[in-house]
Design a protein around this motif. Structure first.
Motif, PDB file in Angstrom:
ATOM      1  N   GLU A 194       0.833  -1.198   0.000  1.00 54.79           N
ATOM      2  CA  GLU A 194       0.000   0.000   0.000  1.00 54.79           C
ATOM      3  C   GLU A 194       0.869   1.250   0.000  1.00 54.79           C
ATOM      4  N   ALA A 195       1.890   1.272   0.853  1.00 50.12           N
ATOM      5  CA  ALA A 195       2.767   2.439   0.938  1.00 50.12           C
ATOM      6  C   ALA A 195       3.504   2.666  -0.379  1.00 50.12           C
ATOM      7  N   TYR A 196       3.996   1.603  -0.984  1.00 47.88           N
ATOM      8  CA  TYR A 196       4.742   1.718  -2.236  1.00 47.88           C
ATOM      9  C   TYR A 196       3.866   2.254  -3.373  1.00 47.88           C
ATOM     10  N   THR A 197       2.656   1.725  -3.507  1.00 48.85           N
ATOM     11  CA  THR A 197       1.785   2.187  -4.593  1.00 48.85           C
ATOM     12  C   THR A 197       1.285   3.612  -4.347  1.00 48.85           C
ATOM     13  N   LYS A 198       1.177   4.017  -3.077  1.00 47.04           N
ATOM     14  CA  LYS A 198       0.850   5.419  -2.780  1.00 47.04           C
ATOM     15  C   LYS A 198       2.004   6.320  -3.212  1.00 47.04           C
ATOM     16  N   ALA A 199       3.227   5.896  -2.925  1.00 44.57           N
ATOM     17  CA  ALA A 199       4.389   6.705  -3.292  1.00 44.57           C
ATOM     18  C   ALA A 199       4.531   6.825  -4.808  1.00 44.57           C
ATOM     19  N   THR A 200       4.232   5.763  -5.524  1.00 43.60           N
ATOM     20  CA  THR A 200       4.333   5.806  -6.987  1.00 43.60           C
ATOM     21  C   THR A 200       3.148   6.527  -7.617  1.00 43.60           C
TER      22      THR A 200
END
Length: 295
Positions: A194-200
């Motif tokens: 979730e954190a990674y896809t938010k950052a991208t």
């Protein structure tokens, strides 16, 4: 014969500290600025009770929510409304501390994907998450940031959800763990994704079964479906356990331009504009009363 240019050894990206607890509007904002100065990243977590608006919205709440005021009014469930407002208030106070302006002067906007950003201030990237009684805000002057949190007692593995958001490599790795470790590890993987896809900025458009992380330690960045590395040292990740109840993960990409130390809005905006805005906010504060405790 020309000597080939040697390939430089990658410089490890510096990490960032553990999440900071902010107990209320008079919290340790100096610590927030210090974390940004040292690491270029700070993650804050707070309890909903410390930031929940009153039952009757005060005059300051509308000013603080700004463009989100209409969305706030459209929400009908009291708990959903409270979390929505509290998370935005916390985010505005945190961003205001970072760029040295009043919280009311911070304006949130949203990309087409729904990802929030600070309108007119590109020196600090932001992310937010909220679940149950926890609020989380991420700030970064190094590059894009994403944060996500879940309750630590949420049962994902027992419900069979692993098959729906894990790569084949992750599923194999989970199966060899001791049974009591599988659900905690799955929660870590879920919040990291979730954190990674938010950052991208991709969100759910990037299927969770198409990328993963190494288990059980999660080091080495993002992995492909077969477990081979997919990202380099430009990405940093951290998972923490906060308030003895929540799993919180953070993803940060370093854009390579270094940490921005001068984050003051006064150096990024026209001085006359800032003075006019501050004056208008002072007048509004006088009309609303001194530091309205119910927002």
């Amino acid at each position: 014969m020309q000597t080939p240019t040697p390939i430089p050894t990658p410089i490890p990206i510096p990490g960032f500290g553990e999440p900071l607890r902010i107990s209320g509007r008079y919290g340790s904002w100096d610590a927030v600025r210090a974390e940004l100065d040292e690491h270029g990243v700070t993650v804050l977590h707070a309890r909903l009770a410390d930031w929940r608006p009153g039952r009757v919205p005060g005059p300051r709440l509308r000013t603080l929510l700004g463009r989100d005021w209409a969305r706030y009014l459209d929400l009908t469930h009291p708990d959903v409304r409270a979390r929505f407002a509290a998370s935005r208030i916390l985010l505005k106070f945190a961003a205001a501390a970072a760029v040295e302006v009043a919280p009311e002067a911070v304006e949130l906007a949203y990309h087409l994907t729904g990802r929030p950003y600070l309108r007119g201030i590109d020196a600090v990237d932001i992310s937010l998450s909220h679940t149950d009684e926890l609020l989380v805000v991420g700030l970064s002057s190094r590059g894009p940031i994403g944060v996500d949190a879940e309750r630590g007692d949420r049962d994902l593995y027992g419900c069979g959800l692993a098959d729906h958001f894990c790569t084949p490599h992750e599923l194999d790795s989970l199966k060899i763990l001791q049974p009591q470790r599988r659900n905690p590890e799955l929660l870590r993987l879920w919040t990291l994704k979730e954190a990674y896809t938010k950052a991208t900025g991709l969100g759910l458009r990037f299927p969770f079964t198409d990328f993963g992380f190494r288990t059980p330690d999660g080091q080495g960045g993002v992995r492909r479906r077969d477990g081979t590395p997919a990202t380099g040292p430009e990405w940093s990740f951290r998972t923490s356990y906060v308030d003895d109840a929540y799993v919180l993960s953070t993803a940060v990409r370093d854009t390579g331009f270094g940490t921005t130390r001068d984050r003051s809005a006064h150096t990024m905006l026209d001085e006359a504009l800032v003075d006019a805005l501050v004056s208008a906010l002072d007048e509004e504060a006088e009309e609303s009363g001194p530091d309205d405790e119910d927002w």
